[in-house]
Structure formats: structure tokens, C-alpha cells
Design a protein around this motif. Structure first.
Motif, PDB file in Angstrom:
ATOM      1  N   SER A 110       0.828  -1.205   0.000  1.00 17.75           N
ATOM      2  CA  SER A 110       0.000   0.000   0.000  1.00 17.75           C
ATOM      3  C   SER A 110       0.879   1.280   0.000  1.00 17.75           C
ATOM      4  N   SER A 111       1.963   1.212   0.818  1.00 17.29           N
ATOM      5  CA  SER A 111       2.899   2.344   0.883  1.00 17.29           C
ATOM      6  C   SER A 111       3.625   2.505  -0.447  1.00 17.29           C
TER       7      SER A 111
ATOM      8  N   LYS B  57       2.522   1.677  -3.358  1.00 17.45           N
ATOM      9  CA  LYS B  57       1.563   2.249  -4.313  1.00 17.45           C
ATOM     10  C   LYS B  57       1.527   3.789  -4.170  1.00 17.45           C
ATOM     11  N   HIS B  58       1.624   4.203  -2.897  1.00 17.37           N
ATOM     12  CA  HIS B  58       1.613   5.624  -2.626  1.00 17.37           C
ATOM     13  C   HIS B  58       2.906   6.297  -3.138  1.00 17.37           C
ATOM     14  N   ASP B  59       4.050   5.548  -2.897  1.00 13.20           N
ATOM     15  CA  ASP B  59       5.349   6.089  -3.265  1.00 13.20           C
ATOM     16  C   ASP B  59       5.520   6.146  -4.784  1.00 13.20           C
TER      17      ASP B  59
ATOM     18  N   GLU C  70      -5.660  -0.567   3.658  1.00 13.39           N
ATOM     19  CA  GLU C  70      -4.805   0.160   2.730  1.00 13.39           C
ATOM     20  C   GLU C  70      -4.354   1.466   3.395  1.00 13.39           C
ATOM     21  N   ARG C  71      -3.380   2.054   2.862  1.00 14.75           N
ATOM     22  CA  ARG C  71      -2.809   3.297   3.432  1.00 14.75           C
ATOM     23  C   ARG C  71      -3.883   4.379   3.579  1.00 14.75           C
TER      24      ARG C  71
ATOM     25  N   THR D 177       6.053   2.763   7.790  1.00 17.36           N
ATOM     26  CA  THR D 177       6.276   2.936   6.360  1.00 17.36           C
ATOM     27  C   THR D 177       5.115   3.698   5.726  1.00 17.36           C
ATOM     28  N   MET D 178       3.840   3.307   6.110  1.00 15.38           N
ATOM     29  CA  MET D 178       2.647   3.914   5.505  1.00 15.38           C
ATOM     30  C   MET D 178       2.539   5.406   5.880  1.00 15.38           C
TER      31      MET D 178
ATOM     32  N   LYS E   3       5.133   7.472   6.667  1.00 14.51           N
ATOM     33  CA  LYS E   3       6.403   8.214   6.575  1.00 14.51           C
ATOM     34  C   LYS E   3       6.285   9.515   5.766  1.00 14.51           C
ATOM     35  N   ASP E   4       5.299   9.534   4.892  1.00 10.15           N
ATOM     36  CA  ASP E   4       5.167  10.725   4.045  1.00 10.15           C
ATOM     37  C   ASP E   4       4.174  11.735   4.614  1.00 10.15           C
TER      38      ASP E   4
END
Lengths: 660, 211
Positions: free
Chosen positions: A486-487, A489-491, B107-108, B19-20, B22-23
Motif C-alpha cells: 500500500s505504501s 503504491k503511494h510512493d 490500505e494506506r 512505512t505507511m 512516513k510521508d
């Protein structure tokens, strides 16, 4: 003997034929035989025939016709024996005994009396005793005669019937006669007086004649002539109103003897003739000869030699026929004196010798009689002894039998007891064996239960552990992988268009869902965390969500949680039952119900499906009931299935929950 | 700036969440606890805005931990984090003071949405959880009334009791064992929370179960 002595020897079966023949030949001579035939061939009842024969016999006896009486009585007795009509049997035997006694057939007398005794007629005993007394008197056994006379008199006196009481007169007279023989004249007179006093109580004069005659005889023997004459006259006077035989005869005779003793020979002759007329008229043969002798003596005394000789000869011939030796002796004595007066010394001598020899023969007869009596006594006693010994043998046999019976019963009892003990022991042994095998079986069962329990427990524990591992381990891993994806996909948004990445992402998602599903099936987390009711509620909701079957839950008293293994087990049971409902029942509604009250827990799973026959074991197996049953057993519960075709099934379980 | 505490015994989950997030500069993970005891001691000194709480912990049940946290402090918003999707667990978490519910295979975007929602004081349920919760209300049940639901047998027995029949007679009539009838009778009493036949019949008539 004026009547047919032939009857005497006739046998019964033969008699009727002979009688008929004889009746044809000389009908006038056997009226009694005719009567017997008439009675026997009549249509009377047997009892009436016996009665008639007996009456006929008695009439003959009173008529001094001994042969006829004997014959008729024997007929009567035989018929009575055959028809078992014993009312007059003792009487008949006793009468017969009296007849035999008159005929001097002593053995037959004894026999008849014995038979009379055998009838066991207590009321009739005095009659029999009287006859015994007469018999012993005749046999010269005076003590016995006296004894029986007294017995008889006492017996008559005891009777409630005054007519029978009066009969004691005769044994009293007999006792007197015995005492005369024993030369106890004064004592005898007392008995005669007793008889006389008793006779006075009678309403008739009939009874008084005999005692008076005896008393007169006594006075005569004591040479009290006036008293004797007075009494004899009294008898004759009385007799005009109530005629009887012996007393009047003896009274004339007695008066004659008084006249003789007073040397009034003409008077004596007249009186003896009168007595003789009476005797002839009444067929008293023995007394007739006696009177011939007395008349002869009187005529001799009156010097009417020819008449005297005639009567003496009559007496001798009659007495010879009758074997009346006493009279013969006396007759020869008078004849001798007559011949002496005629100077016929040779004949006088002869007659005297005859007189003496007859006197001797009387003595010898008496001796013989005594011997006979002794013989009879011996025989009787012998028989009695035999009877006693027989009775003794019988008793011994009885005793032996009883003893044997006792032995047998003891032996039987012992055998029974032994058998019972053996049986008991065997039973005990078998019981013990059975108990042991049952205990072993129980232990095996317990072991099975324990092992089943531990197996189920282990299974559940393992399931819980695997479920947790799946959730937390594998589930966590998949979740984390998905988080990274999921991360990612975001990245890198361009990956959204990468087919390979998209497929991988979906597969990871599917895998994590799959793990969750497997883990959930293995052990629902809600069951562990929230308990049975919530878990079952989740279950119900899940099923109901399918829209085909609506499952409702009713829970009462379940706020407190049960222990883990119990909850898991109950959950599994309900799960299994619901699986059955879904698979087999074709139901549209179901209710699951938990009701707990104290330690009692009732669990019901009910559906409105097609139902099934609870007796079909196959169906039970097919429906997976066996598994459920074993789980119920594990909780020590009781399950009942109540199913109705096309109505539904109710599965009911009861448990006792032991709370810590 | 929103501070977040992650409670999970699995280190991988910590990494995944880190990780999810971090941004997201406004979100900061201030703590990571592996046990209930660790969590409670962490909360002695810290007051995070959001707690992501795993329901399965090695030392204490997550639901209970949720209740304990709520007893101590009202500020942190608690979002349940679990791999199971069971309505019972979801509702009971909410009952114990939880503010949201997330499945671990989220999901994120879901995570961020959840944090945002609960931060505003609203309740957040993941999509899947939402469906589960709604299932409960599809059961037709006697939700409308307080009346207990009666089984078929209970209805039959109730009618026969109203007819004046005694236990053994009912057993004979329904081909049941007297014990079974007795159990049904006791259950009826318990369901209506009464202890006499008269009351049972009266209540049954009042509620139109009996004519």
C-alpha cells in the motif's frame, strides 16, 4: 323247630331262585321269605329296602322265630353293606348276636357283636354291652357278665331319652342273675329292686313284670311263699292289661313251684298246665320241656303215675332233641323215682344212672363250655393281641415311614440348601465377575472419556493455538506485506498501471483474507474474547446474512461466562447442529436457545424443517448426530431429539454446569 | 501535529505502519509498545492523540486494555487494529470506549482516513466492519419488542398449560418424556422471568401469545 331251617344255609344269590321255587311248592310255609323277596324286588329306595328288611327281622325276633329273624337280618345287613346305608347296622348286628346267643352259637355271637362294635355307634353301645353281658353269662364268665351288665346299665342311664333310660332294667336284672349264680342272693335282690324301682317310673306296666318275677323267684328260693305268691299274682294281674311272654309263664311256673313246696300238688298241676298252655301258645320250646318235667313231677307227687310218665317221657324226648341236658337229668331223676314207686327197680336204676350221667354231662358240658369259653377268650385275646401287634406293626411302619420321610425331607432340605448355596456362590461369583468386567468396562469407558476429553481438549487447544498463530503470525505478515504494498503504491503511483504489481497486491489481499477465514473457522476470536453467546450470535448473524435461513438466539441467564472448554464445546455443538439444519432440514427458521438457571443449562436448537424419524439410526449417523452426542457426553449432558415430519426438529440438551 | 502510539506485539506491524505514515508530516509515531503492561506504563508519562491498538496481545486482551486506558485518560482516540472481522468484537470495542476499528489488511488511505475521522471526534469503521455491523440488523428477531422468542414446543406446552393440563398429561399428549416437558416449562418460566404458572399464563395473555 316249626320253621324252615333250610333258609339258614341259603346263599344270597341263590336264595331268590330257591325261594321262588319253594314259594311255588309250599306258599303258606314261608311268608317271611316271600316278604324278603317282595322287599328286594320292590321299587323302594335301597335305604327303604334295608329299613323294611330290618323291621321284618325285628318282628321275627319278637315273634321268637329265630331262624327267620337270622335270615332276614343277614339279608338286611348285606344290602346295607352294599348300599352303604348304615343307620340300623349296629342294631341289626346286635339283634343277630342275640339270635346266635339263643342258638348257642357263641363264635357267631362274638363275631356279630364285634361287627356291631365296628359300626362305631356310641349311642348304641349299651345295647351291645347288654348282649355281651348275656353272652358271658351264658359262657359262665360271671365277672365279665357282671362288668358288661354294669357298663350297659350305666350307658342306658346316661341316655337323654327316658324310654332308653328304662332299658337299664334289663342289665340290672342280668346283674342280679349273675349274682345269684355267684350265690350272692341278697346282693342280687338289691339289683332286682333297683330294676323294680326303675320300672316303676315307666308309664306302662310292661317293664315292671320282669323285676317282680325275679323278686318273686328270690322269695320262692328263700321259702317266703306268701310274698312270692303275692308277686306272681301281681304279675298275672298286670299281664291282663299288657300281655307278655316270660313273666306270666314264669309266674304260673313259680306259683306251681310254690304249690309244690306247700304240697298242694293238685294246685301245682293246674298251674303248671296253665304255664304249659301258655308256653305252647307262644312256641317257647325250651320252657315247654321244662314245664313237662315239672308237671310230671307234680303228677308223680299226686300219684297220677301214668300222666306223670307221659309228661316225663315228653320232657325227655323234647329235651333230647333240644340237648337240654339239665332238663333231661331232672326228668330222668323223676322217672327213676316213678319207676321205683312202681317197683320197676331195674328201669329205676337205669333212669337214675341216666340222670347221673346227664348230670355229669351237664358238668362236662359246663366244663366244655368253660373250656370253650377259655378257648373263645384265648382266641379273642389272641386276636386282640394280633390286632395290637398289627397296630403296633402299623404304627412302627407309620413311624418308619415318618422317619424315612423325615430323613428324606432332611436329605432333600440339605440338597436344596446345598444347591441354594452353590447357586448363591455361583451367582456371587458371576456377579463378582460381572461387576469386575463392568468395572473394567467402566474404567475403559472412563479412560475413553478421559482420552476423548483430552483429545478434544488437545484438539481445541491446538486449534486455538493454530488460529492464533495464523491470525497473529501469518495474518500479521500478510497484513504487513499489504501495508508495504500500500505504501509502495503511494510512493510510486505508476505502479497502479503495472498489471503484475496489481495482481500481486490482490493476491496478498486474498491470502490475508483466506488466513483470516481459516483462523476464524478454527477458533472464532469472539468466542475466546467475548464468550459463547456473542460467538453464537455472530454465527447466527452470519447464517442469517445468507437470507436462506433466519436463525434467532434466545439467551437467558448467560451474562456470566462459562469456562473456556465448556464454551468451546457448546459452541461446537451448536455449530454442528446448525450445519445439520442448513444441510438437511430445508428449514427457513431456527431458534437457538440458552437458558441457564443456577447450575442448570438448557440448550435448544429448533428448526421448522422437514424433520426426520428419530428411530432411524442411519439418519442419526448421517446427520452427524453421533459427533454431537459424543460432545454432549463429554459435558455429561443429556440430549433428546424430538422431531416431527414436516413440522420440524427440536434438539434439546440439558447440562449441569459446575461453576468455579 | 498528531502523535500516534502503536500497540502490537508483532514488530513487522510497527514497521508497516511506520512505512505507511512516513510521508505524512502531520502524523508522528511517538511510541511503539508490544504488551499491555508496556502500554500502560508508557501512558503514565505520555499522552498520545491516537492509539492504534491490536486486540490480540500476549499478556492482556486488547478489549480489556482499551477499557483500562479509557479509565485512565479520555484524550487518546483508540482505533482497534485486528486481523479479524467479527461484529461482536467490533461492537464490544466500541462499547469499551474505542473510537474506530481497522482491519490489519487495510490500505494506506484507510489508515489516514481513520486517523482523520477519529481526530475529529467521530467514529470510524472500516468498510468490511461496517458490513458486519449492519448484518446484525438483518436478523428478523423480536427486536421490535422485549418479548422472548418462544420455540414451537414451548408454544404448544404453553397452550396445553392454559388448557389446565398437568405435566404428565402434556407429556402423554405430545409423546414426550415428562422430564422434557418439565424442562420446557422451566425454560418458559425463566424466559418470562416469573415463577408461577398463573403469572406465566397472565403474561402470555397480556402479550397476545395466548388468546
Amino acid at each position: 323247630m316249626p320253621f324252615q331251617p333250610k333258609f339258614y344255609s341259603l346263599t344270597k344269590g341263590f336264595s331268590t331262585l330257591v325261594l321262588i321255587t319253594m314259594t311255588g311248592i309250599c306258599p303258606a310255609q314261608n311268608p317271611v321269605a316271600d316278604s324278603v323277596t317282595r322287599i328286594l324286588s320292590s321299587h323302594l329306595a335301597d335305604s327303604a329296602k334295608v329299613q323294611s328288611l330290618f323291621e321284618l327281622g325285628r318282628k321275627s325276633w319278637f315273634g321268637r322265630n329265630l331262624e327267620n329273624a337270622s335270615y332276614v337280618l343277614r339279608e338286611s345287613i348285606a344290602l346295607a353293606e352294599k348300599t352303604k346305608y348304615f343307620t340300623h347296622q349296629a342294631d341289626a348286628y346286635n339283634l343277630l348276636a342275640n339270635i346266635y346267643l339263643k342258638q348257642e352259637e357263641f363264635d357267631s355271637t362274638f363275631l356279630s357283636l364285634q361287627k356291631a362294635m365296628d359300626q362305631n355307634n356310641k349311642a348304641f353301645l349299651p345295647f351291645i354291652h347288654e348282649t355281651y353281658s348275656r353272652l358271658y353269662y351264658q359262657l359262665g364268665d360271671y365277672p365279665s357278665a357282671f362288668h358288661y351288665a354294669q357298663l350297659s346299665a350305666a350307658g342306658y342311664e346316661k341316655s337323654a331319652d327316658p324310654n332308653i333310660q328304662l332299658l337299664c332294667i334289663y342289665p340290672y336284672l342280668l346283674a342280679g342273675d349273675v349274682l345269684i349264680k355267684l350265690r350272692q342272693d341278697e346282693k342280687a335282690f338289691e339289683y332286682y329292686q333297683a330294676a323294680y324301682k326303675k320300672a316303676l317310673t315307666a308309664s306302662e306296666n310292661w317293664y315292671i313284670k320282669n323285676p317282680i318275677q325275679k323278686m318273686a323267684d328270690h322269695f320262692l328260693s328263700k321259702n317266703k311263699f306268701e310274698k312270692a305268691k303275692h308277686l306272681y299274682d301281681t304279675i298275672i294281674l298286670i299281664d291282663r292289661d299288657a300281655p307278655s311272654h316270660e313273666p306270666i309263664l314264669y309266674s304260673y311256673e313259680g306259683l306251681g313251684r310254690v304249690a309244690m313246696k306247700q304240697n298242694e300238688f293238685k294246685n301245682a298241676i293246674r298251674l303248671f298246665r296253665q304255664a304249659l298252655t301258655y308256653a305252647r301258645y307262644q312256641h317257647l320250646s325250651i320252657d315247654e320241656e321244662n314245664l313237662y318235667t315239672q308237671l310230671g313231677a307234680a303228677l308223680l307227687a299226686d300219684k297220677q303215675i301214668d300222666s306223670a310218665r307221659y309228661y316225663l317221657n315228653q320232657a325227655i324226648s323234647g329235651s333230647t332233641r333240644n340237648k337240654s341236658y339239665n332238663n333231661l337229668s331232672r326228668s330222668y331223676f323223676y322217672l327213676s323215682s316213678l319207676q321205683e314207686q312202681q317197683k320197676d327197680f331195674q328201669n329205676a336204676m337205669l333212669s337214675y344212672q341216666l340222670h347221673k350221667s346227664y348230670e355229669d354231662s351237664i358238668l362236662s358240658i359246663e366244663k366244655i363250655r368253660a373250656v370253650n369259653h377259655l378257648e373263645v377268650l384265648y382266641q379273642t385275646r389272641h386276636k386282640e393281641e394280633e390286632i395290637v401287634s398289627l397296630q403296633k406293626a402299623h404304627l412302627e411302619k407309620d413311624f418308619e415311614i415318618r422317619r424315612r420321610n423325615i430323613y428324606i425331607s432332611i436329605a432333600f432340605g440339605l440338597v436344596l440348601a446345598l444347591a441354594a448355596i452353590v447357586l448363591l456362590l455361583r451367582h456371587n461369583f458371576q456377579n463378582k465377575q460381572r461387576l469386575q468386567s463392568e468395572r473394567v468396562k467402566q474404567m475403559e469407558q472412563q479412560q475413553q472419556v478421559v482420552s476423548l476429553q483430552s483429545m478434544i481438549n488437545g484438539q481445541e487447544t491446538e486449534r486455538a493455538r493454530i488460529a492464533k498463530d495464523l491470525h497473529d503470525g501469518l495474518g500479521g505478515l500478510f497484513s504487513t506485506v499489504k501495508m508495504y504494498f500500500s505504501s509502495l503504491k503511494h510512493d510510486a503511483p505508476e505502479l497502479n498501471h503495472n498489471e503484475l504489481f496489481q495482481k500481486s497486491f490482490e493476491l496478498v489481499d486474498t491470502a490475508s483474507l483466506e488466513v483470516r477465514r481459516i483462523a476464524h473457522n478454527m477458533m472464532p476470536e469472539v468466542l475466546m474474547k467475548l464468550g459463547l453467546v456473542d460467538a453464537v450470535k455472530d454465527l447466527c448473524d452470519n447464517i442469517s446474512a445468507g437470507k436462506l435461513l433466519k436463525v434467532s438466539l434466545e439467551a437467558h441467564g448467560m451474562s456470566k461466562r462459562l469456562n473456556d472448554s465448556t464454551e468451546i464445546m457448546l459452541f461446537r455443538i451448536v455449530q454442528e447442529l446448525l450445519n445439520n439444519v442448513i444441510k438437511h432440514a430445508h428449514a427457513t427458521e431456527a431458534i437457538i436457545q440458552f437458558i441457564k438457571e443456577n447450575s442448570r443449562l438448557s440448550v435448544i436448537v429448533e428448526d421448522n424443517g422437514q424433520g426426520f424419524n428419530t428411530k432411524e439410526a442411519d439418519l442419526l449417523k448421517h446427520a452427524g448426530i453421533a459427533t454431537i452426542q459424543s460432545r454432549v457426553n463429554y459435558l455429561n449432558g443429556k440430549m433428546t431429539i424430538d422431531s416431527q415430519k414436516n413440522v420440524g426438529t427440536t434438539v434439546m440438551m440439558d447440562f449441569l454446569i459446575h461453576e468455579e | 501535529m498528531i502523535s500516534i502510539l502503536v500497540v502490537d506485539d508483532h514488530p513487522l506491524v510497527h514497521d508497516g505502519i511506520k512505512t505507511m505514515l512516513k510521508d505524512e508530516p502531520s502524523l508522528r509515531i511517538t511510541g511503539a509498545c508490544k504488551t499491555a503492561a508496556e502500554t500502560l506504563s508508557f501512558l503514565m508519562d505520555n499522552e498520545p492523540d491516537i492509539i492504534l491498538l491490536d486486540i490480540s496481545l500476549p499478556d492482556l486482551d486488547g478489549l480489556e486494555l482499551c477499557m483500562k486506558i479509557r479509565a485512565k485518560c479520555h484524550h487518546p482516540k483508540i482505533i482497534g487494529l485486528t486481523s479479524t472481522n467479527e461484529a461482536g468484537i467490533i461492537t464490544s470495542l466500541l462499547q469499551r470506549g474505542g473510537n474506530g476499528y481497522l482491519l490489519k489488511n487495510m490500505e494506506r488511505s484507510e489508515l489516514l482516513e481513520a486517523i482523520e475521522t477519529v481526530s475529529k471526534g467521530k467514529v470510524y469503521l472500516s468498510r468490511a466492519a461496517n458490513e458486519k455491523i449492519l448484518e446484525q440488523f438483518q436478523v428478523p428477531k423480536s427486536l421490535a419488542t422485549d418479548d422472548p422468542l418462544l420455540t414451537r414446543r414451548e408454544k404448544e406446552i404453553l397452550h396445553l398449560l392454559a388448557d389446565g393440563l398437568k405435566g404428565p398429561q402434556i407429556a402423554e399428549k405430545l409423546f414426550l418424556s415428562p422430564l422434557t416437558v418439565e424442562t420446557h416449562r422451566k425454560n418458559l418460566f425463566r424466559k418470562f422471568n416469573i415463577n408461577s404458572l398463573q403469572m406465566l399464563l397472565r403474561i402470555a395473555r397480556e402479550r397476545n401469545i395466548l388468546p
